[in-house]
Design a protein around this motif. Structure first.
Motif, PDB file in Angstrom:
ATOM      1  N   LEU A 106      38.985  33.276  50.369  1.00 31.60           N
ATOM      2  CA  LEU A 106      37.972  33.431  49.326  1.00 31.60           C
ATOM      3  C   LEU A 106      36.725  34.132  49.861  1.00 31.60           C
ATOM      4  O   LEU A 106      36.094  34.931  49.146  1.00 31.60           O
ATOM      5  CB  LEU A 106      37.593  32.067  48.759  1.00 31.60           C
ATOM      6  CG  LEU A 106      38.685  31.358  47.956  1.00 31.60           C
ATOM      7  CD1 LEU A 106      38.193  30.000  47.475  1.00 31.60           C
ATOM      8  CD2 LEU A 106      39.121  32.211  46.756  1.00 31.60           C
ATOM      9  N   ALA A 107      36.341  33.848  51.099  1.00 34.42           N
ATOM     10  CA  ALA A 107      35.197  34.547  51.679  1.00 34.42           C
ATOM     11  C   ALA A 107      35.494  36.028  51.807  1.00 34.42           C
ATOM     12  O   ALA A 107      34.608  36.870  51.590  1.00 34.42           O
ATOM     13  CB  ALA A 107      34.864  33.952  53.052  1.00 34.42           C
ATOM     14  N   GLY A 108      36.728  36.342  52.135  1.00 35.91           N
ATOM     15  CA  GLY A 108      37.101  37.741  52.202  1.00 35.91           C
ATOM     16  C   GLY A 108      37.046  38.410  50.841  1.00 35.91           C
ATOM     17  O   GLY A 108      36.584  39.550  50.705  1.00 35.91           O
ATOM     18  N   LYS A 109      37.494  37.714  49.804  1.00 41.81           N
ATOM     19  CA  LYS A 109      37.432  38.263  48.450  1.00 41.81           C
ATOM     20  C   LYS A 109      35.980  38.491  48.023  1.00 41.81           C
ATOM     21  O   LYS A 109      35.667  39.445  47.315  1.00 41.81           O
ATOM     22  CB  LYS A 109      38.115  37.319  47.471  1.00 41.81           C
ATOM     23  CG  LYS A 109      39.621  37.234  47.610  1.00 41.81           C
ATOM     24  CD  LYS A 109      40.290  38.525  47.182  1.00 41.81           C
ATOM     25  CE  LYS A 109      41.822  38.404  47.229  1.00 41.81           C
ATOM     26  NZ  LYS A 109      42.466  39.684  46.852  1.00 41.81           N
ATOM     27  N   ALA A 110      35.116  37.586  48.436  1.00 43.66           N
ATOM     28  CA  ALA A 110      33.711  37.722  48.049  1.00 43.66           C
ATOM     29  C   ALA A 110      33.036  38.885  48.759  1.00 43.66           C
ATOM     30  O   ALA A 110      31.975  39.331  48.338  1.00 43.66           O
ATOM     31  CB  ALA A 110      32.964  36.438  48.369  1.00 43.66           C
ATOM     32  N   SER A 111      33.641  39.368  49.854  1.00 49.50           N
ATOM     33  CA  SER A 111      33.051  40.459  50.630  1.00 49.50           C
ATOM     34  C   SER A 111      33.815  41.757  50.517  1.00 49.50           C
ATOM     35  O   SER A 111      33.378  42.778  51.049  1.00 49.50           O
ATOM     36  CB  SER A 111      32.975  40.058  52.114  1.00 49.50           C
ATOM     37  OG  SER A 111      32.279  38.841  52.269  1.00 49.50           O
ATOM     38  N   ALA A 112      34.969  41.709  49.845  1.00 51.02           N
ATOM     39  CA  ALA A 112      35.824  42.909  49.776  1.00 51.02           C
ATOM     40  C   ALA A 112      35.206  43.969  48.879  1.00 51.02           C
ATOM     41  O   ALA A 112      34.569  43.649  47.872  1.00 51.02           O
ATOM     42  CB  ALA A 112      37.199  42.532  49.250  1.00 51.02           C
ATOM     43  N   PRO A 113      35.384  45.229  49.205  1.00 51.03           N
ATOM     44  CA  PRO A 113      34.852  46.305  48.356  1.00 51.03           C
ATOM     45  C   PRO A 113      35.519  46.281  46.989  1.00 51.03           C
ATOM     46  O   PRO A 113      36.703  45.977  46.864  1.00 51.03           O
ATOM     47  CB  PRO A 113      35.214  47.574  49.125  1.00 51.03           C
ATOM     48  CG  PRO A 113      35.496  47.132  50.521  1.00 51.03           C
ATOM     49  CD  PRO A 113      36.039  45.753  50.410  1.00 51.03           C
ATOM     50  N   ALA A 114      34.749  46.591  45.959  1.00 53.52           N
ATOM     51  CA  ALA A 114      35.314  46.649  44.613  1.00 53.52           C
ATOM     52  C   ALA A 114      36.145  47.900  44.464  1.00 53.52           C
ATOM     53  O   ALA A 114      35.776  48.971  44.956  1.00 53.52           O
ATOM     54  CB  ALA A 114      34.193  46.652  43.592  1.00 53.52           C
ATOM     55  N   PRO A 115      37.280  47.828  43.804  1.00 51.43           N
ATOM     56  CA  PRO A 115      38.083  49.024  43.563  1.00 51.43           C
ATOM     57  C   PRO A 115      37.350  49.976  42.627  1.00 51.43           C
ATOM     58  O   PRO A 115      36.437  49.570  41.901  1.00 51.43           O
ATOM     59  CB  PRO A 115      39.347  48.457  42.914  1.00 51.43           C
ATOM     60  CG  PRO A 115      38.928  47.155  42.314  1.00 51.43           C
ATOM     61  CD  PRO A 115      37.867  46.627  43.226  1.00 51.43           C
ATOM     62  N   ALA A 116      37.720  51.209  42.666  1.00 51.68           N
ATOM     63  CA  ALA A 116      37.072  52.216  41.822  1.00 51.68           C
ATOM     64  C   ALA A 116      37.146  51.802  40.365  1.00 51.68           C
ATOM     65  O   ALA A 116      38.216  51.487  39.861  1.00 51.68           O
ATOM     66  CB  ALA A 116      37.735  53.582  42.013  1.00 51.68           C
ATOM     67  N   ARG A 136      34.074  40.920  41.604  1.00 48.92           N
ATOM     68  CA  ARG A 136      34.016  39.611  40.967  1.00 48.92           C
ATOM     69  C   ARG A 136      35.400  39.185  40.499  1.00 48.92           C
ATOM     70  O   ARG A 136      35.787  38.027  40.631  1.00 48.92           O
ATOM     71  CB  ARG A 136      33.071  39.651  39.771  1.00 48.92           C
ATOM     72  CG  ARG A 136      31.635  39.937  40.112  1.00 48.92           C
ATOM     73  CD  ARG A 136      30.803  39.906  38.846  1.00 48.92           C
ATOM     74  NE  ARG A 136      29.427  40.323  39.112  1.00 48.92           N
ATOM     75  CZ  ARG A 136      28.493  40.417  38.174  1.00 48.92           C
ATOM     76  NH1 ARG A 136      28.789  40.119  36.937  1.00 48.92           N
ATOM     77  NH2 ARG A 136      27.273  40.793  38.487  1.00 48.92           N
ATOM     78  N   ARG A 137      36.112  40.161  39.904  1.00 51.41           N
ATOM     79  CA  ARG A 137      37.419  39.818  39.340  1.00 51.41           C
ATOM     80  C   ARG A 137      38.369  39.321  40.413  1.00 51.41           C
ATOM     81  O   ARG A 137      39.095  38.332  40.235  1.00 51.41           O
ATOM     82  CB  ARG A 137      38.013  41.021  38.632  1.00 51.41           C
ATOM     83  CG  ARG A 137      39.390  40.773  38.028  1.00 51.41           C
ATOM     84  CD  ARG A 137      39.862  41.950  37.209  1.00 51.41           C
ATOM     85  NE  ARG A 137      38.957  42.176  36.076  1.00 51.41           N
ATOM     86  CZ  ARG A 137      39.051  43.224  35.261  1.00 51.41           C
ATOM     87  NH1 ARG A 137      39.957  44.165  35.488  1.00 51.41           N
ATOM     88  NH2 ARG A 137      38.220  43.357  34.258  1.00 51.41           N
ATOM     89  N   GLY A 138      38.382  39.997  41.559  1.00 55.44           N
ATOM     90  CA  GLY A 138      39.280  39.578  42.635  1.00 55.44           C
ATOM     91  C   GLY A 138      38.965  38.177  43.126  1.00 55.44           C
ATOM     92  O   GLY A 138      39.855  37.357  43.350  1.00 55.44           O
ATOM     93  N   PHE A 139      37.688  37.885  43.274  1.00 59.52           N
ATOM     94  CA  PHE A 139      37.293  36.561  43.736  1.00 59.52           C
ATOM     95  C   PHE A 139      37.645  35.487  42.712  1.00 59.52           C
ATOM     96  O   PHE A 139      38.223  34.447  43.044  1.00 59.52           O
ATOM     97  CB  PHE A 139      35.788  36.523  44.021  1.00 59.52           C
ATOM     98  CG  PHE A 139      35.291  35.165  44.419  1.00 59.52           C
ATOM     99  CD1 PHE A 139      35.331  34.757  45.738  1.00 59.52           C
ATOM    100  CD2 PHE A 139      34.807  34.276  43.472  1.00 59.52           C
ATOM    101  CE1 PHE A 139      34.885  33.493  46.119  1.00 59.52           C
ATOM    102  CE2 PHE A 139      34.360  33.009  43.831  1.00 59.52           C
ATOM    103  CZ  PHE A 139      34.401  32.627  45.161  1.00 59.52           C
TER     104      PHE A 139
END
Length: 527
Positions: A147-157, A168-171
């Motif tokens: 979850l921490a990774g999802k909160a820091s992952a780049p948003a897709p185009a 936000r959606r991924g998290f």
């Protein structure tokens, strides 16, 4: 505006970190409880950590908890553990946004602490008890890292973002899946634990109590006074007090239960099944039990009709002799399935009193809360040195050689019950209606009996109360006093005299180390 937007973004990220931590903790607990249901329900992390806290809590603090929270003390402890866990989870979740590995490592450390607590418990079954905490911690650490990774992952185009580059959606998708999976694991754990418990409940329901070879004498007709709000002479099982250290009530299958008798001076060690005890000579007795944690005027006392095996018979068959007759052991240590140890004087157990291993309470098998399938009780001794519930082992030893659980915590080695009287009605700070008032309550001095109860109004002379019929010297005795009050505030005080002629002491003492003493008083206002 840029500063405000940045502040809001920081708060939002912190909230998501907190959510990640809470979901990781929820997952860890759910997986641990599921693992415990498969291994041993008593090995759940909240249970073992709570038990470790109880074991390490100083006696005065335990006494305060019982005095303040009563029989809800265990619930308060469990809620406190969960609250602290939630706070640490929030902290680790926030930390993991910047240091994912450190946050996950923190969860693993909590798992190690839970495993250590499980390993250190006196009823530990070995490495298996540590596995639920470890499994939960691994699952929780993995979820927090994810979850921490999802909160820091780049948003897709073209994806949802708060402008700082994370999705936000991924998290939220990962969080929802985690919550659902954890809830399912927790539900499955509860289901499996419930299924295991069904067999134990069935074993209790199938237990048929035989008729006693020595029935209890009928309770005298005048033992129960017809006074509203006075304690009933026989305490119903559902109302009988419960004071022990078990966070989870042990559920024991009567068919697999065994009792071992061994130790110093035991020339013929014995092991008994429940069927073997049921086939023996059973006695039935009315006995009042009192907890040493009972404050003056407190609620931790009850009277019940018990069915069981005379303990002296079992000890004699094992070759045990009391010290006064040359026996080598002066202390009997009773062990419960949860690891509790209680020490009783062997001399008291073999002096002719009705010390028993009870299998029945008020006409039914022992309730789980009160020791099913077998518990020990000894008239005249406080419960912490005599009333071992869920008993499975009896070892003969000496007071010099071994200190049981409570003695290690500075309670007295020997604890005969003190003479006490309690006012049941009127209640403290009550406002009885004008006119004659009936003051009533109970008094007890097990093994000595009650021969007199006196009531004092304010500073006036003591007046004799009317005594109900005495059942036996091992039960409490009801009393009443008819009072014609004057308007205003009044203090009502009571004291008792036991069968030896000793008057209850006025000196106030704490429950520690060997039971409270002092006179019970209530203040009331007459309109």
């Amino acid at each position: 505006m840029t500063g405000v937007s940045s502040f809001r973004s920081t708060l939002f990220r912190a909230a998501l970190g907190a959510l990640a931590g809470l979901l990781a903790a929820f997952t860890a607990l759910a997986v641990a409880e599921l693992s415990a249901a498969l291994v041993r329900p008593a090995a759940g992390p909240v249970t073992v950590v709570g038990g470790a806290v109880i074991d390490r809590t100083p006696a005065p603090v335990k006494d305060f908890a019982i005095r303040t929270f009563g029989e809800n003390d265990k619930t308060v402890l469990q809620l406190g553990i969960l609250a602290l866990l939630a706070l640490f989870a929030i902290g680790l979740g926030t930390l993991s946004l910047r240091h994912r590995r450190s946050g996950a490592a923190g969860v693993l450390l909590f798992g190690i602490a839970g495993a250590a607590a499980a390993w250190s418990r006196p009823d530990s079954a070995g490495i298996g008890d540590a596995l639920p905490s470890i499994a939960g911690a691994v699952a929780g650490a993995g979820i927090l890292y994810l979850l921490a990774g999802k909160a820091s992952a780049p948003a897709p185009a073209g994806g949802e973002s708060d402008g700082s580059g994370w999705s936000r959606r991924g998290f939220l998708t990962a969080a929802a899946v985690t919550a659902g999976a954890a809830a399912s694991a927790g539900a499955l754990g509860r289901f499996l634990a419930g299924r295991r418990g069904e067999g134990v409940v069935a074993s209790r329901n199938a237990l048929a109590l035989p008729q006693p070879a020595s029935p209890a004498p009928a309770v005298p007709a005048g033992a129960q006074l017809k006074v509203p709000d006075i304690s009933p002479f026989t305490t119903p099982n559902r109302d009988f007090y419960r004071v022990d250290t078990a966070l989870v009530v042990p559920k024991i299958d009567a068919g697999t239960w065994r009792l071992r008798i061994h130790g110093k001076g035991v020339t013929r060690p014995r092991t008994y099944t429940i069927d073997q005890l049921l086939a023996r000579r059973l006695i039935e007795r009315d006995i009042t039990l009192t907890c040493v944690s009972n404050e003056v005027g407190g609620p931790y006392i009850g009277n019940a009709r018990w069915l069981g095996v005379p303990l002296a018979d079992l000890l004699q068959e094992a070759g045990v002799r009391p010290p006064s007759k040359g026996g080598r052991a002066d202390q009997l240590v009773a062990r419960s399935v949860d690891g509790m140890t209680l020490g009783s004087p062997v001399e008291d157990l073999m002096d002719g009193r009705d010390a028993i291993l009870a299998i029945g309470m008020n006409g039914e098998p022992l309730p789980f809360d009160h020791g099913f399938p077998v518990r020990m009780l000894v008239p005249g001794l406080y419960g912490y040195v005599s009333a071992c519930k869920w008993i499975e082992d009896i070892e003969l030893t000496t007071f010099d050689a071994y200190d049981p659980y409570w003695v290690k915590r500075k309670w007295a080695r020997k604890a005969p019950i003190k003479t006490q009287a309690r006012i049941d009605t009127p209640k403290p700070f009550g406002r009885p209606a004008a006119g004659p008032v009936t003051v009533a309550g109970v008094a007890w001095a097990q093994r000595r009996g009650i021969t007199r109860v006196e009531v004092r109004i304010d500073d006036e002379p003591w007046q004799d109360a009317d005594l109900a019929a005495q059942d036996t010297i091992d039960t409490w005795r009801q009393w009443s006093y008819r009072w014609n009050p004057t308007p205003g505030g009044h203090t009502i005080t009571v004291r008792a005299t036991d069968g030896t002629g000793a008057v209850q002491t006025e000196d106030r003492t704490r429950t520690i180390p060997d039971g409270a003493s002092g006179w019970h008083s209530v203040f009331v206002t007459i309109p």
